[in-house]
Write an enzyme that holds these catalytic residues in place. Structure first.
Site, PDB file in Angstrom:
ATOM      1  N   ALA A  81       0.834  -1.200   0.000  1.00  0.00           N
ATOM      2  CA  ALA A  81       0.000   0.000   0.000  1.00  0.00           C
ATOM      3  C   ALA A  81       0.866   1.246   0.000  1.00  0.00           C
ATOM      4  CB  ALA A  81      -0.940  -0.007   1.201  1.00  0.00           C
ATOM      5  N   GLY A 109       2.995   4.063  -2.615  1.00  0.00           N
ATOM      6  CA  GLY A 109       2.498   4.848  -3.740  1.00  0.00           C
ATOM      7  C   GLY A 109       2.056   3.990  -4.911  1.00  0.00           C
ATOM      8  N   PHE A 148      17.219  19.352  -8.904  1.00  0.00           N
ATOM      9  CA  PHE A 148      17.519  18.065  -8.298  1.00  0.00           C
ATOM     10  C   PHE A 148      18.651  17.416  -9.067  1.00  0.00           C
ATOM     11  CE2 PHE A 148      15.918  14.746  -5.468  1.00  0.00           C
ATOM     12  CZ  PHE A 148      15.284  15.519  -4.535  1.00  0.00           C
ATOM     13  N   GLN A 163      21.260   1.550  -5.215  1.00  0.00           N
ATOM     14  CA  GLN A 163      21.632   2.960  -5.099  1.00  0.00           C
ATOM     15  C   GLN A 163      22.045   3.297  -3.673  1.00  0.00           C
ATOM     16  OE1 GLN A 163      18.732   6.422  -5.693  1.00  0.00           O
ATOM     17  NE2 GLN A 163      20.222   6.627  -7.327  1.00  0.00           N
ATOM     18  N   HIS A 185      22.657   6.390  -1.516  1.00  0.00           N
ATOM     19  CA  HIS A 185      22.436   7.831  -1.535  1.00  0.00           C
ATOM     20  C   HIS A 185      23.592   8.480  -0.808  1.00  0.00           C
ATOM     21  CE1 HIS A 185      20.679  11.744  -1.028  1.00  0.00           C
ATOM     22  NE2 HIS A 185      19.629  11.401  -1.749  1.00  0.00           N
ATOM     23  N   LEU A 199      17.886   9.717   5.726  1.00  0.00           N
ATOM     24  CA  LEU A 199      18.193  10.471   4.526  1.00  0.00           C
ATOM     25  C   LEU A 199      18.119  11.977   4.724  1.00  0.00           C
ATOM     26  CD1 LEU A 199      18.755   9.765   1.534  1.00  0.00           C
ATOM     27  CD2 LEU A 199      16.478  10.665   1.125  1.00  0.00           C
ATOM     28  N   GLU A 253      18.346  15.117  -1.362  1.00  0.00           N
ATOM     29  CA  GLU A 253      19.060  15.887  -2.355  1.00  0.00           C
ATOM     30  C   GLU A 253      18.554  17.318  -2.419  1.00  0.00           C
ATOM     31  OE1 GLU A 253      19.900  12.916  -5.141  1.00  0.00           O
ATOM     32  OE2 GLU A 253      19.460  14.327  -6.752  1.00  0.00           O
ATOM     33  N   ARG A 256      23.546  10.522  -7.998  1.00  0.00           N
ATOM     34  CA  ARG A 256      23.885   9.950  -6.703  1.00  0.00           C
ATOM     35  C   ARG A 256      25.075   9.007  -6.740  1.00  0.00           C
ATOM     36  NH1 ARG A 256      17.590   9.089  -5.014  1.00  0.00           N
ATOM     37  NH2 ARG A 256      17.263  11.300  -4.647  1.00  0.00           N
ATOM     38  N   HIS A 302      19.845   2.962  -0.388  1.00  0.00           N
ATOM     39  CA  HIS A 302      18.669   3.796  -0.541  1.00  0.00           C
ATOM     40  C   HIS A 302      17.614   3.221  -1.460  1.00  0.00           C
ATOM     41  CE1 HIS A 302      16.369   7.431  -0.617  1.00  0.00           C
ATOM     42  NE2 HIS A 302      16.568   7.647  -1.905  1.00  0.00           N
ATOM     43  N   GLU A 325       9.003   0.330  -6.551  1.00  0.00           N
ATOM     44  CA  GLU A 325      10.405   0.002  -6.345  1.00  0.00           C
ATOM     45  C   GLU A 325      10.655  -1.490  -6.513  1.00  0.00           C
ATOM     46  OE1 GLU A 325      12.050   1.903  -2.945  1.00  0.00           O
ATOM     47  OE2 GLU A 325      13.937   0.782  -3.064  1.00  0.00           O
ATOM     48  N   ARG A 352      19.259   5.480 -10.548  1.00  0.00           N
ATOM     49  CA  ARG A 352      18.031   6.255 -10.622  1.00  0.00           C
ATOM     50  C   ARG A 352      18.309   7.716 -10.300  1.00  0.00           C
ATOM     51  NH1 ARG A 352      14.226   8.183  -6.755  1.00  0.00           N
ATOM     52  NH2 ARG A 352      15.247   7.128  -5.023  1.00  0.00           N
ATOM     53  N   SER A 404      11.561   8.123  -8.807  1.00  0.00           N
ATOM     54  CA  SER A 404      10.889   6.955  -8.251  1.00  0.00           C
ATOM     55  C   SER A 404       9.416   7.250  -7.985  1.00  0.00           C
ATOM     56  CB  SER A 404      11.558   6.498  -6.963  1.00  0.00           C
ATOM     57  OG  SER A 404      10.733   5.548  -6.348  1.00  0.00           O
ATOM     58  N   LEU A 405       9.156   8.379  -7.338  1.00  0.00           N
ATOM     59  CA  LEU A 405       7.752   8.721  -7.088  1.00  0.00           C
ATOM     60  C   LEU A 405       7.000   8.771  -8.419  1.00  0.00           C
ATOM     61  CD1 LEU A 405       7.937  11.449  -4.280  1.00  0.00           C
ATOM     62  CD2 LEU A 405       7.542   9.000  -4.074  1.00  0.00           C
TER      63      LEU A 405
HETATM   64  C1  FAD Z   1      14.182   8.351   2.719  1.00  0.00           C
HETATM   65  C2  FAD Z   1      13.763   8.234   1.298  1.00  0.00           C
HETATM   66  C3  FAD Z   1      13.551   9.374   0.525  1.00  0.00           C
HETATM   67  C4  FAD Z   1      13.135   9.273  -0.782  1.00  0.00           C
HETATM   68  N1  FAD Z   1      12.928  10.418  -1.500  1.00  0.00           N
HETATM   69  C5  FAD Z   1      12.481  10.320  -2.772  1.00  0.00           C
HETATM   70  C6  FAD Z   1      12.185  11.477  -3.533  1.00  0.00           C
HETATM   71  O1  FAD Z   1      12.343  12.587  -3.064  1.00  0.00           O
HETATM   72  N2  FAD Z   1      11.736  11.339  -4.786  1.00  0.00           N
HETATM   73  C7  FAD Z   1      11.534  10.116  -5.328  1.00  0.00           C
HETATM   74  O2  FAD Z   1      11.100  10.054  -6.463  1.00  0.00           O
HETATM   75  N3  FAD Z   1      11.795   8.989  -4.636  1.00  0.00           N
HETATM   76  C8  FAD Z   1      12.261   9.066  -3.374  1.00  0.00           C
HETATM   77  N4  FAD Z   1      12.529   7.921  -2.668  1.00  0.00           N
HETATM   78  C9  FAD Z   1      12.243   6.622  -3.251  1.00  0.00           C
HETATM   79  C10 FAD Z   1      10.792   6.288  -3.147  1.00  0.00           C
HETATM   80  O3  FAD Z   1      10.226   6.871  -2.019  1.00  0.00           O
HETATM   81  C11 FAD Z   1      10.523   4.816  -3.042  1.00  0.00           C
HETATM   82  O4  FAD Z   1      11.227   4.165  -4.010  1.00  0.00           O
HETATM   83  C12 FAD Z   1       9.067   4.532  -3.250  1.00  0.00           C
HETATM   84  O5  FAD Z   1       8.321   5.236  -2.298  1.00  0.00           O
HETATM   85  C13 FAD Z   1       8.712   3.084  -3.162  1.00  0.00           C
HETATM   86  O6  FAD Z   1       7.292   2.975  -3.207  1.00  0.00           O
HETATM   87  P1  FAD Z   1       6.548   1.625  -3.350  1.00  0.00           P
HETATM   88  O7  FAD Z   1       5.117   1.941  -3.540  1.00  0.00           O
HETATM   89  O8  FAD Z   1       7.194   0.829  -4.390  1.00  0.00           O
HETATM   90  O9  FAD Z   1       6.794   0.889  -1.985  1.00  0.00           O
HETATM   91  P2  FAD Z   1       6.633   1.305  -0.464  1.00  0.00           P
HETATM   92  O10 FAD Z   1       6.105   2.664  -0.293  1.00  0.00           O
HETATM   93  O11 FAD Z   1       7.910   0.959   0.197  1.00  0.00           O
HETATM   94  O12 FAD Z   1       5.520   0.348   0.039  1.00  0.00           O
HETATM   95  C14 FAD Z   1       5.697  -1.025   0.173  1.00  0.00           C
HETATM   96  C15 FAD Z   1       4.398  -1.601   0.600  1.00  0.00           C
HETATM   97  O13 FAD Z   1       4.441  -2.987   0.519  1.00  0.00           O
HETATM   98  C16 FAD Z   1       3.987  -3.551   1.700  1.00  0.00           C
HETATM   99  N5  FAD Z   1       4.630  -4.843   1.861  1.00  0.00           N
HETATM  100  C17 FAD Z   1       5.942  -5.128   1.750  1.00  0.00           C
HETATM  101  N6  FAD Z   1       6.146  -6.423   1.978  1.00  0.00           N
HETATM  102  C18 FAD Z   1       4.946  -6.964   2.248  1.00  0.00           C
HETATM  103  C19 FAD Z   1       4.491  -8.261   2.581  1.00  0.00           C
HETATM  104  N7  FAD Z   1       5.339  -9.280   2.700  1.00  0.00           N
HETATM  105  N8  FAD Z   1       3.179  -8.453   2.800  1.00  0.00           N
HETATM  106  C20 FAD Z   1       2.312  -7.430   2.703  1.00  0.00           C
HETATM  107  N9  FAD Z   1       2.684  -6.194   2.396  1.00  0.00           N
HETATM  108  C21 FAD Z   1       3.990  -5.978   2.161  1.00  0.00           C
HETATM  109  C22 FAD Z   1       4.329  -2.574   2.737  1.00  0.00           C
HETATM  110  O14 FAD Z   1       3.491  -2.728   3.854  1.00  0.00           O
HETATM  111  C23 FAD Z   1       4.050  -1.276   2.024  1.00  0.00           C
HETATM  112  O15 FAD Z   1       2.699  -0.955   2.109  1.00  0.00           O
HETATM  113  C24 FAD Z   1      12.949   8.015  -1.352  1.00  0.00           C
HETATM  114  C25 FAD Z   1      13.160   6.869  -0.592  1.00  0.00           C
HETATM  115  C26 FAD Z   1      13.578   6.975   0.716  1.00  0.00           C
HETATM  116  C27 FAD Z   1      13.838   5.732   1.488  1.00  0.00           C
END
Ligand code: FAD
Ligand code: HEM
Ligand code: SF4
Ligand code: F3S
Ligand code: FES
Lengths: 235, 116, 138, 585
Positions: free
Chosen positions: D13, D15, D116, D243, D245, D255, D258, D289, D358, D389, D400, D405-406
């Site tokens: 759950a 993004g 950025f 990556q 960072h 973190l 940037e 990075r 990161h 991700e 990246r 990523s967002l």
């Molecule tokens: C500190 C930080 C700063 C960042 N800043 C930026 C930025 O400025 N700009 C940018 O573009 N990107 C940024 N990133 C990268 C980006 O935020 C992430 O890559 C991205 O949010 C990943 O989103 P996601 O939806 O793939 O996974 P996540 O948001 O990590 O969500 C994973 C989901 O999967 C669920 N899940 C995982 N395993 C299981 C399981 N076994 N069973 C059930 N549920 C599970 C978790 O509960 C969670 O809901 C940043 C990352 C970090 C760590």
């Protein structure tokens, strides 16, 4: 440096009442997070110790607990923020049902959050570009948008202790977030929800919520804006 | 579990009034204290009290005090009770007591003031 | 197997146990003083009904109220009034004038004023005995 | 055991998962499972911003954004996918705005943008060989962009009444022949095992930062999605690209976005030199990075770092010359971290930082419609999707760019959701194997009843330390070879793991033990990918092969698990517009 954590434990499969257990732990320096110490207790001493956590830097809102009688995030509270010369008392957030050890059942909290319709409602068809909003208007929302739904505020509010149906500061803050969004059309519906005996009127400006909020949101200010809005609407 | 208790049972008027009456009371109560109690004689002898009671200004002052004070105090008290979940019957009883005692003491006080 | 969450401790216990900062003390005291004053207003109204029974009855009653003990009590009562009044003003500022942004500052100012007034009233009320006291020292 | 049936299941759950859920049309049942409450997902930690060539502040175009992304990826990114993403970016951001996301604004009331790392525009657009300079492309909301984005998406899910299974831990994919037929999950609150039968499953489980000792990722970032796929015999792609960072808070890895450098912060070594001037003369501190991380480690190795009390080294990030308004209005959160966690006052002193694990560039290979593929020919796995991700589309290639990523989440999350919406209209439920939950049940049983001597915490720390030291910013053959045997022995010891908590209610001890399995399953393909790739590209730097080798290595790696051992295969890169060039900033 040795520090002692006095942690409230409760396992519904075994215990009829919560009890306290003391852990003597090794801390590097006074900048150690309480969360690190909880991990140390779990990983080195007692694997049954149960708590929520994820981000470890105060952005996900998982680890709201009561530290020395006060609601805070374990990951944003360092040893130097508390008196670590004496045992540090760790308990779950007050007033919510305890699931196990430091984990409380947050479903009621989320339900209150959902009650204020926490989403933008805009009835006009979306334009091709962004809806314009001045930076001042945008920034009016930023403080309330900081909320991480940790529950520290609502469970610290005496009104919510005596009236479990009180909608609570977190939900009110969320209501503010949308009522005062210039792009939103559903302010009235939200105001209806909080203009009830269990709504904004149960707030007596106690400021426990503000003291507890780890994101330093002045929740009471936001509630005061809502109350004024409610009063104006009635006049 | 949270239950939504109907919409718009507006507490706004009593909230606003509680604050307005409060502000009024700042003037009235503190004024009252200075007049009545700072100089023991002026508040505690029949003659002095009666003398004041015959002036319309002080009559009005005391009437305001009783009316506003009772309303504010009892609305505040009801507000406290509303903080605690009670069975509807209990809640209704307390509300009744508050209203009735309010009226009774208001009549009592007004009667005293208007006797002169 | 579904878990049975443990119901929380009662509101009173939580209240007593929870950390208290200036704002929550202010609320507790406001509540207590509010209730106290409401009770007092009842007593007060009742007491003054003696006015309708003529000078004898009233002055008799006042004899009790002018004893030193009651005078001190009266003065202390004023502290309740002052506390509640000034804290009430603070609440109004919080509600209506964005006082929430500075509530600690307002708290200090308003309480400072309250203390000054309280002492001032004490001096007024007890000016005779005080004057006598100072006279005897001199 | 409880069995459910849904048309669509979305695991995760963050993004990506939430954005996909919003695409499932009414009339179809959809459930989102997450091991943490949705708003606790790690997307909420993203700070700096989300990239799109809106051109609200400066002239910009999606083609420049595409070029930067391709160049940033060290030409390993699939250009077809990158084109889709950068073209769609502006629409995607505007859509977020319409959903209610509170953005910072320009004086005209448009979405504000800032600079950025790695995002540039030609100084003279008319000249094809023009020097590239930094451009304001990152749309932001103070420094809480990810947080407000995650909340906005969750809010819209509430509005659409999406069904959530919160605090459900997914342990297994159910494969039925070639297709995915659902998942097995454990309700963390009760340890009860549920079987979810579905037409389509999307994995949006995020990253694996916790494989490393120093990481910016959440404790929940244990790479579960990679493990689910890897254990089903499906490949993982480009896992060697991790990556680091450059600016993690020293010791903690938290973190410092940037954005701090985007707003004018600079990096300094122990001589007070702005060393990035030497490594990337044009964009300096705003280089991508991988370059900055390598520069920092190089400075430290050559004796120009500071030694910390924990024996590790760091350099300084200085923002103290910025105005108070910039620090307080644009960087409140991250300067707050420095204050809270290190007691450093960023308006006065420099912040100690070191590279932190990161982001996972690699992951579950997918098409641009988020359909999971299982070989070099991109054969699809019916009913299985991945986004965010956890997926590797691949738009990030070998490195990246910040803010991409967002963007990836909302572009490919949505595309995946749409693809699923199409798929479920036609598709039927694949038959559910009778023993669907067997493996999970026996695995839980084994851990619960184990009398072994290994502790989860100790084993995990060992893995994290070794990964950090040997598979970190710089790698070499010796270390990696050593790691292949290390990981084998860690797997063996993992069989011998025992836990204290034998209860059923909220057994986080058990969860951590299962998560350790995921960490191992993620570390293995990282190590093997890094070992075979004999070149340095993007985030993967081999000391023994310091140069990029397009002749042999302009290709994706695929790592499978076959009969318990990793196997390698390769897949071509899609190159449409930009031919590989040397990557200089
Ligand atoms: C500190 C930080 C700063 C960042 N800043 C930026 C930025 O400025 N700009 C940018 O573009 N990107 C940024 N990133 C990268 C980006 O935020 C992430 O890559 C991205 O949010 C990943 O989103 P996601 O939806 O793939 O996974 P996540 O948001 O990590 O969500 C994973 C989901 O999967 C669920 N899940 C995982 N395993 C299981 C399981 N076994 N069973 C059930 N549920 C599970 C978790 O509960 C969670 O809901 C940043 C990352 C970090 C760590
Ligand atoms: C002198 C000036 C006064 C001011 C400015 C004042 C102000 C207020 C305000 C603003 C409140 C609302 C508190 C809330 O909603 O949280 C309040 C509550 C109350 N007041 Fe007053 N008041 C004054 C005098 C009095 C007097 C004379 C009485 C007694 C008759 C009284 C009795 C109460 C009571 C019982 C409450 C309820 C307390 C609570 O809700 O906790 N007040 N007052
Ligand atoms: S307002 Fe503050 S304390 Fe309350 S839930 Fe939000 S972040 Fe937590
Ligand atoms: S503590 Fe409670 S009473 Fe109001 S100011 Fe905060 S919500
Ligand atoms: S662990 Fe995320 S807020 Fe503390």
């Amino acid at each position: 440096m040795k520090v002692t954590l006095r942690i409230q434990k409760y396992n519904p499969e075994k215990d009829s009442e919560p009890y306290y257990q003391e852990f003597v732990l090794e801390a590097g320096d006074e900048k150690e997070r309480i969360l690190d110490l909880l991990h140390q207790a779990k990983w080195k001493h007692d694997g049954t110790l149960t708590f929520r956590r994820s981000c470890a830097h105060g952005v996900c809102g998982s680890d709201g607990i009561r530290i020395n009688g006060r609601n805070r995030l374990a990951c944003s509270t360092l040893l130097r923020d508390v008196n670590y010369k004496k045992p540090i008392v760790i308990e779950p957030l007050p007033s919510l049902p305890i699931v196990k050890d430091l984990i409380v059942d947050m479903s009621d909290f989320y339900k209150k959050y959902e009650a204020v319709k926490p989403y933008l409602v805009n009835n006009s068809p979306p334009p091709e570009h962004e809806r314009l909003q001045s930076n001042e208007d945008a920034e009016k929302l930023f403080e309330s948008a900081k909320c991480i739904l940790c529950g520290c505020c609502t469970t610290s509010c005496p009104s919510s202790w005596s009236d479990e149906n009180y909608i609570g500061p977190a939900a009110l803050l969320k209501a503010y977030r949308f009522v005062f969004d210039t792009r939103d059309d559903a302010a009235d519906e939200r105001l209806d929800v909080i203009d009830t005996p269990d709504g904004a009127w149960r707030c007596h400006t106690i400021f426990n919520c503000v003291e507890a909020c780890p994101k330093e949101i002045n929740i009471t200010w936001h509630i005061s804006q809502l109350k004024k809005q409610l009063a104006q609407r009635e006049m | 579990m949270y239950k939504h208790t109907g919409s718009r049972g507006s507490g706004a008027p009593s909230w606003v009034l509680q604050r307005i009456t409060g502000l009024l009371l700042v003037v009235v109560v503190i004024g009252h204290y200075f007049v009545m109690h700072a100089n023991p004689a002026s508040g505690h002898t029949y003659a002095a009290v009666l003398e004041r009671m015959h002036q319309p200004f002080w009559k009005m002052f005391d009437l305001t005090f009783i009316t506003v004070g009772l309303w504010h105090g009892l609305n505040g008290t009801w507000g406290i009770f509303r903080d605690y979940k009670m069975k509807p019957a209990v809640s209704l009883t307390i509300y009744g007591i508050i209203i009735l005692s309010g009226i009774a003491f208001w009549v009592l006080g007004v009667n005293t003031i208007l006797s002169f | 197997m579904a878990y049975q969450p443990k119901p929380p401790e009662g509101w009173l216990k939580t209240n007593l146990k929870y950390y208290k900062h200036s704002g929550s003390w202010a609320w507790i005291l406001h509540r207590i003083t509010g209730l106290g004053l409401t009770a007092y207003i009842f007593v007060h109204i009742y007491a003054l009904t003696s006015l309708t029974q003529g000078p004898q009855a009233f002055d008799n009653e006042m004899k009790l109220f002018t004893t030193p003990v009651f005078k001190v009590l009266e003065w202390l009562l004023f502290s309740l009034v002052l506390y509640h009044a000034f804290n009430g003003v603070r609440i109004v500022l919080v509600d209506w004038a964005s006082g929430a942004r500075n509530h600690k500052k307002i708290l200090t100012v308003v309480y400072g004023l309250g203390v000054v007034l309280f002492i001032g009233m004490g001096v007024l009320m007890f000016r005779e005995p005080l004057a006598n006291m100072f006279a005897s020292i001199r | 055991m409880i069995t459910h049936q849904y048309d669509v299941l979305i695991v995760g759950a963050g993004g990506a998962g939430l954005r996909a859920a919003l695409e499932i049309p009414e009339g179809f049942s959809c459930a989102v499972l997450s091991k943490v409450f949705p708003t606790r997902s790690h997307t909420g930690a993203a700070q700096g911003g989300i990239g799109a060539a809106l051109g609200n502040e400066e002239e910009d175009s999606w083609e420049w954004h595409m070029f930067d992304t391709v160049k940033g990826s060290d030409y390993l990114g699939d250009q077809e996918a990158i084109e889709i993403m950068t073209k769609d970016a502006s629409r995607a951001i505007i859509e977020l705005e319409h959903m209610g996301m509170p953005f910072s604004r320009t004086p005209e009331g448009k979405i504000a943008q800032r600079r950025f790392g790695g995002h540039t525009r030609p100084e003279d657009p008319a000249d094809p060989d023009s020097k590239h300079i930094a451009v304001k492309r990152s749309c932001y909301s103070a420094d809480r962009t990810g947080h407000v984005m995650l909340h906005t998406l969750y809010e819209n899910c509430i509005k659409q009444k999406v069904h959530f299974f919160s605090e459900f831990y997914v342990t297994e994919l159910i494969m039925s022949g070639n297709a995915c037929a659902g998942i097995v999950a454990m309700d963390i609150a009760t340890s009860e095992v549920h079987v979810f039968h579905a037409k389509a499953v999307m994995l949006a489980t995020g990253g694996y930062g916790r494989v490393f000792r120093i990481t910016s990722n959440a404790h929940a970032g244990t790479g579960d999605g990679f493990s689910l796929v890897y254990n089903s015999g499906l490949p993982l792609q480009d896992m060697e690209f991790v990556q680091f960072h450059p600016t993690g808070l020293w010791k903690l890895g938290i973190l410092i976005s940037e954005a701090a450098r985007g707003e004018g912060g600079i990096l300094l070594n122990n001589k007070g030199e702005r060393f990035m001037e030497r490594y990337a003369p044009t964009v300096k501190d705003l280089a991508p990075r991988d370059m900055v991380s390598r520069a920092i480690i190089t400075e430290i190795r050559e004796g120009r770092g500071f030694k910390g009390s924990d024996g590790t080294y760091y350099v300084h990030l200085d923002v103290s010359h910025l105005s108070k308004e910039v620090i307080n209005d644009k960087l409140p959160e991250i300067t707050g971290f420095a204050r809270t966690y290190l007691g450093v006052e960023p308006t006065k002193e420099p912040i100690p930082i070191q590279p932190t694990a990161h982001y996972a560039m690699g992951g579950i290979p997918t098409t641009p419609n988020a359909e999971v593929t299982k070989d070099k020919k991109n054969t699809k796995v019916p009913g299985l999707y991945a986004a965010g991700e956890a997926a590797c589309v691949s738009v990030h290639g070998a490195n990246r760019l910040g803010t991409n990523s967002l963007l990836d989440l909302i572009v490919f999350g949505r595309r995946g959701g749409k693809a699923i919406a199409e798929f479920i209209k036609e598709a039927d439920f694949a038959p559910l194997p009778a023993d669907a939950a067997e493996r999970t049940l026996s695995r839980i049983d084994k851990i619960m009843n184990s009398k072994g001597t290994e502790k989860v915490g100790a084993l995990r720390t060992e893995l994290q330390d070794k990964m950090m030291d040997k598979v970190g910013v710089f790698r070499n053959e010796n270390d990696l070879k050593e790691m292949t045997s290390e990981i084998k022995s860690l797997y063996e010891r993992y069989q011998n793991v025992a836990i204290d908590d034998k209860g059923k209610i909220f057994n986080t001890d058990l969860i951590e033990a299962i998560e350790l399995g995921s960490l191992l399953d993620t570390a293995e393909p990282i190590i093997y990918g890094a070992l075979v790739r004999q070149e340095s590209r993007g985030a993967h730097s081999r000391e023994d092969f310091p140069n990029r080798d397009d002749k042999n290595w302009l290709k994706h790696t695929l790592v499978f698990k076959k009969d318990g051992t990793p196997k390698i295969d390769y897949k071509p890169v899609s190159i449409t517009r930009f031919q590989p060039k040397e990557r200089k900033y």
